[in-house]
Every structure is written in structure tokens, then in C-alpha cells.
Scaffold this active site. Sequence first.
Site, PDB file in Angstrom:
ATOM      1  N   TRP A 130       0.871  -1.178   0.000  1.00 18.29           N
ATOM      2  CA  TRP A 130       0.000   0.000   0.000  1.00 18.29           C
ATOM      3  C   TRP A 130       0.909   1.229   0.000  1.00 18.29           C
ATOM      4  O   TRP A 130       1.785   1.338   0.864  1.00 18.29           O
ATOM      5  CB  TRP A 130      -0.861  -0.052   1.267  1.00 18.29           C
ATOM      6  CG  TRP A 130      -1.843   1.043   1.434  1.00 18.29           C
ATOM      7  CD1 TRP A 130      -2.739   1.498   0.521  1.00 18.29           C
ATOM      8  CD2 TRP A 130      -2.066   1.809   2.635  1.00 18.29           C
ATOM      9  NE1 TRP A 130      -3.508   2.498   1.069  1.00 18.29           N
ATOM     10  CE2 TRP A 130      -3.115   2.703   2.363  1.00 18.29           C
ATOM     11  CE3 TRP A 130      -1.491   1.821   3.904  1.00 18.29           C
ATOM     12  CZ2 TRP A 130      -3.594   3.611   3.314  1.00 18.29           C
ATOM     13  CZ3 TRP A 130      -1.973   2.705   4.847  1.00 18.29           C
ATOM     14  CH2 TRP A 130      -3.006   3.593   4.560  1.00 18.29           C
ATOM     15  N   ASP A 211      -0.739  -5.580   9.388  1.00 20.16           N
ATOM     16  CA  ASP A 211      -1.704  -4.558   8.997  1.00 20.16           C
ATOM     17  C   ASP A 211      -2.984  -5.288   8.594  1.00 20.16           C
ATOM     18  O   ASP A 211      -3.016  -6.000   7.591  1.00 20.16           O
ATOM     19  CB  ASP A 211      -1.147  -3.733   7.826  1.00 20.16           C
ATOM     20  CG  ASP A 211      -2.108  -2.631   7.430  1.00 20.16           C
ATOM     21  OD1 ASP A 211      -3.186  -2.512   8.045  1.00 20.16           O
ATOM     22  OD2 ASP A 211      -1.784  -1.884   6.485  1.00 20.16           O
ATOM     23  N   LYS A 246     -13.325  -0.590   6.153  1.00 14.43           N
ATOM     24  CA  LYS A 246     -13.936  -1.360   5.052  1.00 14.43           C
ATOM     25  C   LYS A 246     -15.027  -2.289   5.576  1.00 14.43           C
ATOM     26  O   LYS A 246     -16.123  -2.329   5.036  1.00 14.43           O
ATOM     27  CB  LYS A 246     -12.892  -2.203   4.320  1.00 14.43           C
ATOM     28  CG  LYS A 246     -11.526  -1.585   4.209  1.00 14.43           C
ATOM     29  CD  LYS A 246     -11.379  -0.613   3.084  1.00 14.43           C
ATOM     30  CE  LYS A 246     -10.142   0.242   3.298  1.00 14.43           C
ATOM     31  NZ  LYS A 246      -9.614   0.915   2.191  1.00 14.43           N
TER      32      LYS A 246
END
Length: 397
Positions: A130, A211, A246
Site C-alpha cells: 500500500w 496490517d 472497510k
Amino acid sequence: MFESIQAAPPDAILGLNEVFRNDPRPGKINLTVGVYKDESGLTPILDCVKEAERRLVAKETSKGYLPIDGDPDYCRLTAELNFGAGHEVLESGRAATAQAPGGTGALRVAGDFLTSTGAARTIWCSVPTWPNHPKVFEASGLQVKNYAYFDADRHGVNLDGMLAAIREMPAGDVICLHACCHNPTGADPSPADWKLIADAVYDRGLMPLLDFAYLGFGTGIDEDAVALREFARPGAELIVASSCSKNFGLYRERVGSLTVVTKDVDTAQAVASQVRTAVRVNYSNPPSHGGAIVRTVLGDAELRSQWERELAAMRDRINGIRKVFTQKMSERLPDANFSFIEKQIGMFSFSGLTPEQVDRLKVEHAVYAVRSGRINVAGIMPSNVDALCDAIAAVSS
Ligand SMILES: Cc1ncc(COP(=O)(O)O)c(C=O)c1O
């Protein structure tokens, strides 16, 4: 004072989104930004979230500050969600959890905690990762290095390359791992691979930082936690940065958490105090509303099952459209193999499209993707999948 300041480079993905918004062509398709979209292209508010908000508004009596490390019930419930209720690291009290403003906030506090305590100086990130990872960690003062992760030819994880890189990392460094639904590739290690990775990380004396931004978006809540639970071995230390952006659709509410698992209760308490110091000098204490929603949903049996159903619906839509896309591409390009799109999981896939093909998609077909070839699968809908496959077929020949 400010005259000599140069404009900062625009965020590549958000910049592209801006160009998309201004594109007047009808039928334009946006596969750039990482937000979930339903079949009609909306990023919905979950019904369980709406109900939790109704209850909160009716009951809320104060807007006073939260504690520096957030709401203790929220922290307990998210830690239980991640590790599984009753897990040894939680029962023993050797884990310290703090509520954080999103997964990004959790990563930044983790970085600040590592540098301010002198616990670590270097963190290793996957190639690719990311794009915000290196920037956040560097902003904390960590040195960022890279390890091999993706096998572009096989469209999967380069496990051997990854293990070889881990075996070369100096003891005491931190390794950042995507706990599930790797962003940007959509390629995850298997449960058996995760065991090998955890063995190698701990053999080498590294600190894993997981993560965990997509719990429930891949295969299922517990299935997606398999990496985290593999690392949460008896006596092992690890760091987890998790996000509810999310899986609860709470992007703008900024909800996440940081859990540091230590060897024992005393260490956990010392770590918790250092995490609080890192928070205090950063944003003082976290925003309340999003965390209160998550606490309300997870703490109520009925809302929780509703959330699990709504999460499953988002996951099923993504996995379903992956199948449809793969099928339609094989009809258009029988010799090309797009089956990896169906196998990859989460919101993203590395499509294998070259930067030139991505440029042509934009210019000739109003299809927007990141130049690396990353696509947000949730941007594919029944209404645009045919046009998208036609466009990809056109730039592939
Ligand atoms: C891999 C990864 N980590 C962390 C985050 C941060 O999420 P949040 O919006 O909760 O800060 C994202 C969001 O896109 C992500 O993809």
C-alpha cells in the site's frame, strides 16, 4: 515564509479519481480508489450501523473526551474480533490495545511508539505494498526497506523469495505484513505458507507488524484472521494495526485499533503507557463516534449477526463479480488466462495490465485504473462488466 514552498506531489490514486470525476464521457468506469461499492455503484451505510447510530443518538449524554487510548469496551471487542474471544494473549493480559483513528492512525502510532521508545529503527515492507505504508513509517522516523512478495508471472505470492528475504533481515527489525487481502495484489499466502512465514520471522528475531485492514473481506471473519492467529503464538510478541473502515463501511468515521502483544502483563502495561504518550502528542485522544458504533454492533448479539450478514454480502459480491469477470474475459480472449482474478481475494487485484494498456484504457475507453495495473474489483458491476471486458480485450490485442 511560505514563498519558496513547492507544491507537494499529488496523491497518485486520489489525483486520478479527480480526473475521473471531471471526465464527461458517459459509461466511464472507476477502478481506482479503495472503497467498496455495491451493485449500483454506491458505498452504502450498513443497516446495522444506522441502527447503532439511532441507539447512540438516543442514549448519548456527553461529548466529553475519550481516554487517550480510547473506549475500553471498543478496544476489548475489536481485540476479541481479531484474535478470537478467549484467546490466550487477551486472557493473560499481555496485550495492550488502543483505539485509533483508522488503520492509518494505528500504523502511525505504532511507528511513533517504535521510534520514541527506541524499540526498532527499521521496518520492511512488501514489494509492492500500500503506497502509504512507507510514507507513514518514514514520517515516524523509521527507515523503510523492501522485501520480495509478488510473483508477477504466476500472479501469486513469491513465497520462496519472501522467505529468503526474511532470513536475511537483521534481528530486531520490524516486518510489515498484510494480514489478509494484500493491497495492491490481492494475492495472499495460504494458511500453510503463513506458518512458514511466522516460523521464519520468529527464528530470525524479527517483530511482525500485521496490517489488518480487510478482516471479513476475503473468505470470512475467522478465515481472514488466520495469519494473525498464527503469529499469536505462546509467548510471542507482535503488533496489529486494524481498521474498521472497510468491514463496517465506516471510512470517514476513522475507526481502527492498535494492539501490541508483549511477553507478560508488566511489559504490556509499560507498552500501553508508551502508546498513550505517542497518542497524546499526536492527536491527544481518538474520535468517538465510529468506535461507539462498532462497540454497539459488536456488543449486541442481534446487531452483530446483522453485521456478519451484511459483511458476507459485500464479500460475496466481490467474489461473485471476480467469477463473472473471469468468465467474460475467457469468452473474449480464450488464449489469455485471467483465472488468477478469481483466485485472488479482497478488494484489489493486480490485473497484469501494463502501464501503457492502463493509459489506453483511460484515453480510449474511459476506464480508470492505477498504472501499476491494480484494479478495485468492487468497481466492477453487472452494469459495466461487459463494457470493461470489451475495453480490456481491445487494449490487449
Ligand atoms: C493495506 C491498508 N492498510 C491500511 C489502510 C488504512 O485504512 P484506514 O482508512 O482505516 O486508515 C488501508 C486503506 O486503504 C489499506 O489498504
